[in-house]
Design a protein around this motif. Structure first.
Motif, PDB file in Angstrom:
ATOM      1  N   SER A  49      -5.315   3.486   2.315  1.00  0.00           N
ATOM      2  CA  SER A  49      -4.606   2.513   1.480  1.00  0.00           C
ATOM      3  C   SER A  49      -4.157   1.296   2.279  1.00  0.00           C
ATOM      4  O   SER A  49      -4.374   0.147   1.871  1.00  0.00           O
ATOM      5  N   SER A  68       0.837  -1.198   0.000  1.00  0.00           N
ATOM      6  CA  SER A  68       0.000   0.000   0.000  1.00  0.00           C
ATOM      7  C   SER A  68       0.874   1.251   0.000  1.00  0.00           C
ATOM      8  O   SER A  68       1.819   1.364   0.768  1.00  0.00           O
ATOM      9  N   ALA A  89      -5.514  -2.572   1.930  1.00  0.00           N
ATOM     10  CA  ALA A  89      -4.640  -3.707   1.653  1.00  0.00           C
ATOM     11  C   ALA A  89      -4.857  -4.829   2.672  1.00  0.00           C
ATOM     12  O   ALA A  89      -4.901  -6.018   2.310  1.00  0.00           O
TER      13      ALA A  89
END
Length: 358
Positions: free
Chosen positions: A72, A40, A76
């Motif tokens: 992010s 990420s 992930a």
């Protein structure tokens, strides 16, 4: 994890490599046992995940780069979790990394959009509007917002991975440079470099590699904004996570949440159900969110003190929750912690909430 800070001499891949090696060592699992890797990051360029994993060894596994603004890292984690839960893989590694530019954090709104024309692409401006609205509606005070910064910087002094490890007073926070009224400099998260990593695996093999206390994902939710939505984005996301975990806000022992600006922690505590709407300031005032309170918030120091390397943040929150639930958080340990929650929220209107349990 790699300590947050400023590392002009280090590329992002080196930060991530250190974090990944630390995670593999902690898990007791060799790199060649990884079946998939999720990397990420927000602005680190093309195929950074491949560049990181090349340093670890080219084993031919799928490598998936994930970008979802400040969420992010959490995204992930969610992708790895669901892949394992659905039997696609048994073992995965999630690596979050970011090297940040100095200056005010922007990023919202497309070129030529009304948001940019109004100056609302700058994050302090957006949060300042939220702060003024909350102050008008609920009589929240600047002192209450400053106390979030004081608490989180104090907690950060207990975290060896935190970027800023310095205690501040309410007076110092309020006297720091005005960024966007009522938000001052010490109520903004720093733009830091850093990396974090975690190994996730299927429950059926979790005890194969080490004897450390195990932490399980009980709830995972990812939501975005929608038209004519009466519910707050964080509240709607949290509701989905609580339902999946078969839990309620009162079941949460501590939380790592998105305090990019101090008003954010106050708002998110309300949205997560830790207090009624309008009482987030009082929650801070009464000490309930301190490490020794009944709902500790950001014992790591949060984004305010640890830092906010965008692609790292969600993964760093997971690391803190695992350490807390293992009883391995040293001087910042939350007593008798059994359930922890993480929350991230990012530009474009995205929110992620995870619930972890021992």
């Amino acid at each position: 994890m790699h300590k947050c800070g400023r590392y002009p001499e280090k590329p992002a891949t080196d930060l991530a490599l250190e974090a990944a090696l630390n995670a593999l060592d902690d898990a007791g699992i060799p790199w060649n046992a990884m079946e998939v890797a999720y990397a990420s990051h927000v602005a680190q360029g093309v195929s950074v995940g491949e560049a990181i994993c090349e340093k670890l060894g080219m084993t031919g596994i799928p490598i998936i780069n994930v970008e979802n603004a400040c969420a992010s890292g959490s995204t992930a984690i969610r992708e790895a979790f669901y892949a394992i839960a659905n039997g696609v893989y048994d073992v995965a590694i999630v690596i979050g990394v970011e090297k940040m530019n100095r200056g005010v954090l922007g990023g919202a709104g497309e070129e030529g959009s009304l948001e940019r024309e109004l100056g609302l692409n700058v994050m302090p401006a957006r949060y300042a509007l939220k702060a003024n609205k909350h102050m008008h509606a609920y009589s929240t005070t600047v002192e209450q917002m400053a106390k979030v910064s004081v608490k989180n910087h104090k907690n950060g002094c207990l975290n060896p991975y935190a970027h800023y490890q310095k205690v501040f007073t309410v007076e110092e926070v309020l006297a720091s440079k005005m960024i966007c009224d009522p938000i001052t400099l010490l109520q903004c998260c720093p733009t830091s470099d850093g990396a974090a990593a975690a190994v996730l695996c299927a429950a059926k093999i979790v005890r194969r590699y080490n004897s450390k206390p195990k932490v399980f994902i009980a709830g995972s939710a990812l939501k975005t904004e929608k038209y004519k939505d009466d519910a707050d984005l964080t509240a709607r996301t949290a509701k989905a996570a609580y339902e999946m975990a078969a839990m309620e806000p009162g079941d949460i022992d501590f939380a790592e949440l998105h305090d990019a600006f101090t008003i954010g922690e106050i708002l998110h505590c309300e949205s997560l159900g830790f207090c009624p709407p309008g009482e987030g300031g009082v929650l801070v005032d009464t000490g309930r969110t301190e490490i020794g309170g009944d709902i500790p918030v950001n014992p790591s120091g949060g984004l305010q003190s640890r830092g906010h390397p965008l692609g790292m943040t969600g993964v760093a929150q997971l690391c803190e929750v695992v350490w807390q639930l293992r009883g391995a958080a040293a001087k910042r340990q939350v007593e008798s912690a059994k359930v922890g929650l993480t929350h991230t929220q990012g530009a474009g209107g995205v929110c992620s909430v995870h619930i972890f349990k021992r």
